[in-house]
Scaffold this motif. Sequence first.
Motif, PDB file in Angstrom:
ATOM      1  N   HIS A  56       1.322  -1.380   0.243  1.00  0.00           N
ATOM      2  CA  HIS A  56      -0.357   0.144   0.266  1.00  0.00           C
ATOM      3  C   HIS A  56       1.043   1.423   0.211  1.00  0.00           C
ATOM      4  N   ARG A  57       0.477   2.394  -0.433  1.00  0.00           N
ATOM      5  CA  ARG A  57       0.670   3.997  -0.118  1.00  0.00           C
ATOM      6  C   ARG A  57       0.322   4.232   1.244  1.00  0.00           C
ATOM      7  N   VAL A  58       1.012   4.154   1.909  1.00  0.00           N
ATOM      8  CA  VAL A  58       0.788   4.333   3.342  1.00  0.00           C
ATOM      9  C   VAL A  58       1.774   5.789   3.745  1.00  0.00           C
ATOM     10  N   TYR A  59       0.453   6.076   5.361  1.00  0.00           N
ATOM     11  CA  TYR A  59      -0.094   8.177   5.412  1.00  0.00           C
ATOM     12  C   TYR A  59       0.003   8.196   6.496  1.00  0.00           C
ATOM     13  N   VAL A  60       0.620   8.253   7.501  1.00  0.00           N
ATOM     14  CA  VAL A  60       0.820   9.096   8.906  1.00  0.00           C
ATOM     15  C   VAL A  60       1.149  10.112   9.278  1.00  0.00           C
ATOM     16  N   TRP A  61       0.359  10.111  10.135  1.00  0.00           N
ATOM     17  CA  TRP A  61       0.057  11.987  10.368  1.00  0.00           C
ATOM     18  C   TRP A  61       0.517  11.538  12.401  1.00  0.00           C
ATOM     19  N   ASP A  62       0.976  13.198  12.684  1.00  0.00           N
ATOM     20  CA  ASP A  62       1.075  13.047  14.331  1.00  0.00           C
ATOM     21  C   ASP A  62      -0.011  14.850  14.170  1.00  0.00           C
ATOM     22  N   MET A  63      -1.010  14.777  15.062  1.00  0.00           N
ATOM     23  CA  MET A  63      -1.887  15.165  14.969  1.00  0.00           C
ATOM     24  C   MET A  63      -1.235  16.227  16.099  1.00  0.00           C
ATOM     25  N   PRO A  64      -2.059  17.639  15.595  1.00  0.00           N
ATOM     26  CA  PRO A  64      -1.627  19.103  15.923  1.00  0.00           C
ATOM     27  C   PRO A  64      -1.474  18.803  17.838  1.00  0.00           C
ATOM     28  N   GLY A  65      -0.700  19.577  18.247  1.00  0.00           N
ATOM     29  CA  GLY A  65      -0.784  19.178  19.653  1.00  0.00           C
ATOM     30  C   GLY A  65       0.143  17.454  20.216  1.00  0.00           C
ATOM     31  N   PHE A  66       0.458  16.436  19.179  1.00  0.00           N
ATOM     32  CA  PHE A  66       1.259  15.405  19.615  1.00  0.00           C
ATOM     33  C   PHE A  66       2.824  15.174  18.567  1.00  0.00           C
ATOM     34  N   GLY A  67       3.221  14.578  19.392  1.00  0.00           N
ATOM     35  CA  GLY A  67       4.430  13.825  18.609  1.00  0.00           C
ATOM     36  C   GLY A  67       5.222  15.077  18.026  1.00  0.00           C
ATOM     37  N   GLN A  68       5.543  15.514  16.676  1.00  0.00           N
ATOM     38  CA  GLN A  68       6.194  16.027  16.041  1.00  0.00           C
ATOM     39  C   GLN A  68       5.541  16.931  15.358  1.00  0.00           C
ATOM     40  N   SER A  69       4.125  16.830  15.129  1.00  0.00           N
ATOM     41  CA  SER A  69       3.143  18.677  14.901  1.00  0.00           C
ATOM     42  C   SER A  69       3.786  19.739  15.977  1.00  0.00           C
ATOM     43  N   GLU A  70       2.745  20.925  15.833  1.00  0.00           N
ATOM     44  CA  GLU A  70       3.478  21.781  16.378  1.00  0.00           C
ATOM     45  C   GLU A  70       1.686  21.616  17.581  1.00  0.00           C
ATOM     46  N   MET A  71       2.990  22.308  19.041  1.00  0.00           N
ATOM     47  CA  MET A  71       2.063  22.499  20.543  1.00  0.00           C
ATOM     48  C   MET A  71       2.395  24.081  20.414  1.00  0.00           C
ATOM     49  N   ARG A  72       1.658  24.499  20.975  1.00  0.00           N
ATOM     50  CA  ARG A  72       1.534  25.723  21.460  1.00  0.00           C
ATOM     51  C   ARG A  72       0.576  26.481  22.301  1.00  0.00           C
ATOM     52  N   ALA A  73       0.466  27.502  23.427  1.00  0.00           N
ATOM     53  CA  ALA A  73      -0.774  27.510  24.248  1.00  0.00           C
ATOM     54  C   ALA A  73      -1.644  28.443  22.805  1.00  0.00           C
ATOM     55  N   GLY A  74      -3.145  28.113  23.139  1.00  0.00           N
ATOM     56  CA  GLY A  74      -4.154  27.943  23.533  1.00  0.00           C
ATOM     57  C   GLY A  74      -4.699  27.369  21.943  1.00  0.00           C
ATOM     58  N   GLN A  75      -4.014  26.145  21.876  1.00  0.00           N
ATOM     59  CA  GLN A  75      -4.285  25.753  20.423  1.00  0.00           C
ATOM     60  C   GLN A  75      -5.477  24.558  20.518  1.00  0.00           C
ATOM     61  N   ASP A  76      -6.492  24.332  19.610  1.00  0.00           N
ATOM     62  CA  ASP A  76      -7.106  23.839  19.791  1.00  0.00           C
ATOM     63  C   ASP A  76      -6.948  22.306  18.942  1.00  0.00           C
ATOM     64  N   VAL A  77      -7.062  21.558  20.299  1.00  0.00           N
ATOM     65  CA  VAL A  77      -6.682  19.900  19.780  1.00  0.00           C
ATOM     66  C   VAL A  77      -7.647  18.586  20.925  1.00  0.00           C
ATOM     67  N   SER A  78     -10.084  19.812  20.334  1.00  0.00           N
ATOM     68  CA  SER A  78     -10.399  18.702  20.155  1.00  0.00           C
ATOM     69  C   SER A  78     -10.509  17.749  19.285  1.00  0.00           C
ATOM     70  N   LEU A  79     -10.933  16.426  19.800  1.00  0.00           N
ATOM     71  CA  LEU A  79     -11.647  15.857  18.561  1.00  0.00           C
ATOM     72  C   LEU A  79     -12.535  16.675  17.301  1.00  0.00           C
ATOM     73  N   ALA A  80     -13.108  17.521  18.018  1.00  0.00           N
ATOM     74  CA  ALA A  80     -13.777  18.316  16.895  1.00  0.00           C
ATOM     75  C   ALA A  80     -12.788  18.785  15.394  1.00  0.00           C
ATOM     76  N   ALA A  81     -11.990  19.736  16.228  1.00  0.00           N
ATOM     77  CA  ALA A  81     -10.612  20.233  15.767  1.00  0.00           C
ATOM     78  C   ALA A  81      -9.738  19.264  14.955  1.00  0.00           C
ATOM     79  N   GLN A  82      -9.513  17.920  15.129  1.00  0.00           N
ATOM     80  CA  GLN A  82      -8.937  17.352  14.765  1.00  0.00           C
ATOM     81  C   GLN A  82      -9.897  16.636  13.203  1.00  0.00           C
ATOM     82  N   GLN A  83     -10.828  16.312  13.457  1.00  0.00           N
ATOM     83  CA  GLN A  83     -11.733  15.855  12.275  1.00  0.00           C
ATOM     84  C   GLN A  83     -11.273  16.784  11.657  1.00  0.00           C
TER      85      GLN A  83
END
Length: 278
Positions: A56-83
Amino acid sequence: MEADTMDWTLDEHLDTPSGTVRWASWGDGPPLVFLHGTPFSSYVWRRLADRFAATHRVYVWDMPGFGQSEMRAGQDVSLAAQQGVFTRLLAHWGLREPAVVAHDFGGAVALRTALLDGVRYERLALLDAVSVRPWGTGYFRLMHDNPEVFGALPGYLHRAMVRAHIATAAHTDLGDTLLDRLLEPWTGAAGQAAYTAVAAQNDEHDTAEVEDRYAELDMPVLIGWGREDRWLPVPRAEDLARRIPHAQLAWIERAGHLVQEDAPDQVATLLADFLARR
């Protein structure tokens, strides 16, 4: 290189309203997208993503606020935002009806994306998925209700508590090297703030919005569940299976919530069979 210490670099990025998302893709074949849960990152998919890149062609990603993705104050990391981020990513990748594998609250993100944004998947595998209430460990709920207290903990105490919490996700001993790797994104002032924000912002309201609509899913669905899951016990899987009557329910033996680490070979076999089925 040992899987627990292998280099895991997400070398692509996409800017979104919730922050910069880091992602990677490799392999040849039909698209297969992996969604991680909390408090994890795409790193938990390292073995399975490499294995399925052969077909397969696989795709992986870190959600905002997780892992290597951006973490910052005031960030929306709710399930709705991740959607919203997931819908945006799929468009950015140019994917139409990919196969999707989602773990923990990645399951909720995948379900919301399909049901609320009308995104179609070729098929959907839900592994120990946040999907039906109640969900969240006692520790997670305590953090959700008291973010100021947990955000103010001394760093050493925060690290010890998060490390101990992650260890309970597995049925087997994760070992010091892997535990340290899973803990790493949540250390330091920014990591502690991000960890607290995730617990504070994620709420059962986000699954309540779609729980009564799961029967509308019109693609093949696999529900895979660790038989020894202490975070989302077996009755949650059975409830989800009742709500998706056409879904296949499969138990992953000798595995807790973090099935990718407890039983990678079992999970790989289960997914390979599901992806090949027509």
